[in-house]
Design an enzyme around this catalytic site. Structure first.
Site, PDB file in Angstrom:
ATOM      1  CE  LYS A   1      -3.320  -0.846  -0.735  1.00  0.00           C
ATOM      2  NZ  LYS A   1      -3.964  -1.357  -2.010  1.00  0.00           N
TER       3      LYS A   1
ATOM      4  CB  THR B   1       3.261  -1.310  -4.969  1.00  0.00           C
ATOM      5  OG1 THR B   1       3.162  -1.421  -3.798  1.00  0.00           O
ATOM      6  CG2 THR B   1       4.181  -2.349  -5.535  1.00  0.00           C
ATOM      7  CB  THR B   2      -0.548  -0.320  -8.330  1.00  0.00           C
ATOM      8  OG1 THR B   2      -0.996  -1.150  -7.238  1.00  0.00           O
ATOM      9  CG2 THR B   2      -1.167  -0.524  -9.525  1.00  0.00           C
TER      10      THR B   2
ATOM     11  CG  HIS C   1       4.325  -6.252  -1.372  1.00  0.00           C
ATOM     12  ND1 HIS C   1       4.515  -4.950  -1.612  1.00  0.00           N
ATOM     13  CD2 HIS C   1       3.077  -6.450  -1.751  1.00  0.00           C
ATOM     14  CE1 HIS C   1       3.470  -4.440  -2.315  1.00  0.00           C
ATOM     15  NE2 HIS C   1       2.464  -5.423  -2.301  1.00  0.00           N
TER      16      HIS C   1
ATOM     17  CE1 TYR D   1       0.465   6.955  -3.229  1.00  0.00           C
ATOM     18  CE2 TYR D   1       0.303   9.091  -1.859  1.00  0.00           C
ATOM     19  CZ  TYR D   1      -0.315   8.070  -2.776  1.00  0.00           C
ATOM     20  OH  TYR D   1      -1.797   8.237  -3.055  1.00  0.00           O
TER      21      TYR D   1
ATOM     22  CB  SER E   1      -3.708  11.644 -13.577  1.00  0.00           C
ATOM     23  OG  SER E   1      -4.588  10.957 -14.268  1.00  0.00           O
ATOM     24  CG  PHE E   2      -6.412   8.912  -8.063  1.00  0.00           C
ATOM     25  CD1 PHE E   2      -5.749   7.804  -7.225  1.00  0.00           C
ATOM     26  CD2 PHE E   2      -7.668   9.208  -7.707  1.00  0.00           C
ATOM     27  CE1 PHE E   2      -6.519   7.063  -6.338  1.00  0.00           C
ATOM     28  CE2 PHE E   2      -8.287   8.370  -6.657  1.00  0.00           C
ATOM     29  CZ  PHE E   2      -8.097   7.183  -6.225  1.00  0.00           C
TER      30      PHE E   2
ATOM     31  CB  SER F   1      -7.976   8.279  -0.611  1.00  0.00           C
ATOM     32  OG  SER F   1      -6.972   9.014  -0.224  1.00  0.00           O
TER      33      SER F   1
END
Ligand code: A3P
Length: 369
Positions: free
Chosen positions: A90, A93-94, A165, A250, A285-286, A319
């Site tokens: 979390k 990573t992606t 991970h 991040y 972008s998100f 989020s």
């Protein structure tokens, strides 16, 4: 309904682990004897992950299925050309995988339409739960890059893009000894945001049933799957001077994505086609990633829902912000996290990095790293 199906699955008789007695004795099991053990046994374990074991020097909590693959992981043949994205779950990573893959593949957006898990497989995925048992019980088959990820990666040609991970000490021996020098990009994120994101992920994908209060207790106890957040981060941090290791955050990706893209391109010795940079920024972008089925894990979520294995509904791209923990954690919990973080940070050179102050909630980050 969810409870009923789990109840049915509890009756499934367990397959025995294939680890040798010697291997099994090396690891400690998380027992049901204290509060944390009781939460784990009640809210985390299921027929496909029947117990947690503490593996390696850092006593990393992993599902007992890992023991079947421990040797194979350690002896895995790496290549100097491998490109690894490593992280605590979390941490972004992606997002990092998609960025790294596109940079490595000269911004080939067409080829990036293929599912990320296939382009950039998760190394130890086959060790996390017992996929064979899932197939036998639920009839749920998984492609090789999921059910036998180690084999899938072993047989890949060309540059292999690998997600993991695993903490540093559990990586294949050839990485630790420097016999092979795959490039490793490690991404980290504020542990409080990681915890909140991991909580939702656990309910959405892993089928964990804990409420947030209990989840954060397990997270702080360091017996959550993949173990101690700080041991994980500092394990890679201590290796940061090696030329084949790059650490990014991040938070930097949120503040200055282009800056991070350039840093990663330099690390991978890649020239960026400048005219395609606006498209890259839009692609990463998100909003765009949230709607991109190649990366948004919607297929996984739908499959879990179909088999009624998870208690929560929602999206993997949830989020996508920094410090969203402020809306979900009490002040008391924030302070507990910061005390815990301080204990680790104060003994590490990470204390001198501006990110440390950000993660301790004691400063707002305004400058680029
Ligand atoms: P949240 O749950 O806080 O939203 P990982 O890939 O390591 O599992 O991390 C998932 C987290 O990264 C999720 O955090 C997800 O929303 C966030 N994320 C993924 N892609 C992103 C993007 N393009 N921009 C910002 N955050 C992103």
């Amino acid at each position: 309904m969810f409870v009923t199906i789990l109840g049915r699955l509890q009756q499934y008789s367990p397959v025995s682990s294939t680890c040798t007695l010697k291997e099994c004795q090396k690891v400690k099991k998380v027992e049901n004897t204290d509060e944390i053990g009781q939460i784990i046994h009640r809210d985390f374990l299921d027929p496909f992950c029947e117990s947690y074991v503490l593996v390696g020097e850092g006593e990393t909590a992993l599902g007992d299925n890992y023991l079947k693959f421990e040797d194979e992981v350690k002896k895995f043949e790496m290549r100097d050309s491998d490109i690894i994205v490593a992280s605590y779950p979390k941490a972004g990573t992606t997002w990092t995988q998609e960025m790294v893959w596109l940079i490595g593949n000269d911004l080939d957006f067409k080829a990036a339409e293929e599912h990320l898990d296939k382009r950039f497989p998760h190394f130890e995925l086959c060790t996390i739960v017992d996929f064979q048992k899932m197939k036998d019980t639920l009839g749920a088959t998984r492609p090789e890059f999921v059910g036998n990820s180690l084999n899938y990666i072993r047989n890949q040609d060309g540059v292999r893009y690998i997600k993991t991970h695993l903490p540093y000490d559990l990586l294949p021996n050839q990485v630790l000894t420097g016999t092979k020098l795959p490039r490793i990009i490690y991404v980290m994120r504020d542990p409080k945001d990681v915890c909140v994101s991991y909580f939702h992920h656990g309910r959405l994908i892993q089928g964990w049933r804990a409420d947030f209060e209990n989840f954060s207790k397990v997270f702080l106890s360091e017996k959550i799957m993949f173990g101690s957040y700080w041991k994980h981060v500092l394990g890679f941090w201590e290796q940061r001077h090696k030329p084949n290791i790059l650490i990014i955050t991040y938070e930097d990706m949120k503040i200055d994505l282009l800056g991070v893209i350039r840093k990663v391109a330099e690390f991978l010795n890649k020239e960026l086609p400048e005219e395609k940079i606006p498209q890259l920024l839009k692609h990463l972008s998100f909003e765009s990633m949230k709607n991109n089925r190649a990366v948004n894990q919607q297929d996984k979520i739908e499959s879990r829902k179909k088999h009624k294995l998870v208690p929560e509904d929602g999206a993997f791209m949830r989020s996508g912000t920094s410090q969203s923990y402020k809306g979900e954690m009490t002040e008391e919990l924030v302070s507990k996290f910061d005390q815990w973080s301080k204990q680790y940070i104060s003994h590490s050179s990470f204390a001198n990095d501006p990110t440390a102050a950000l993660y301790l909630n004691s400063a707002q980050k305004t400058t680029k790293m």
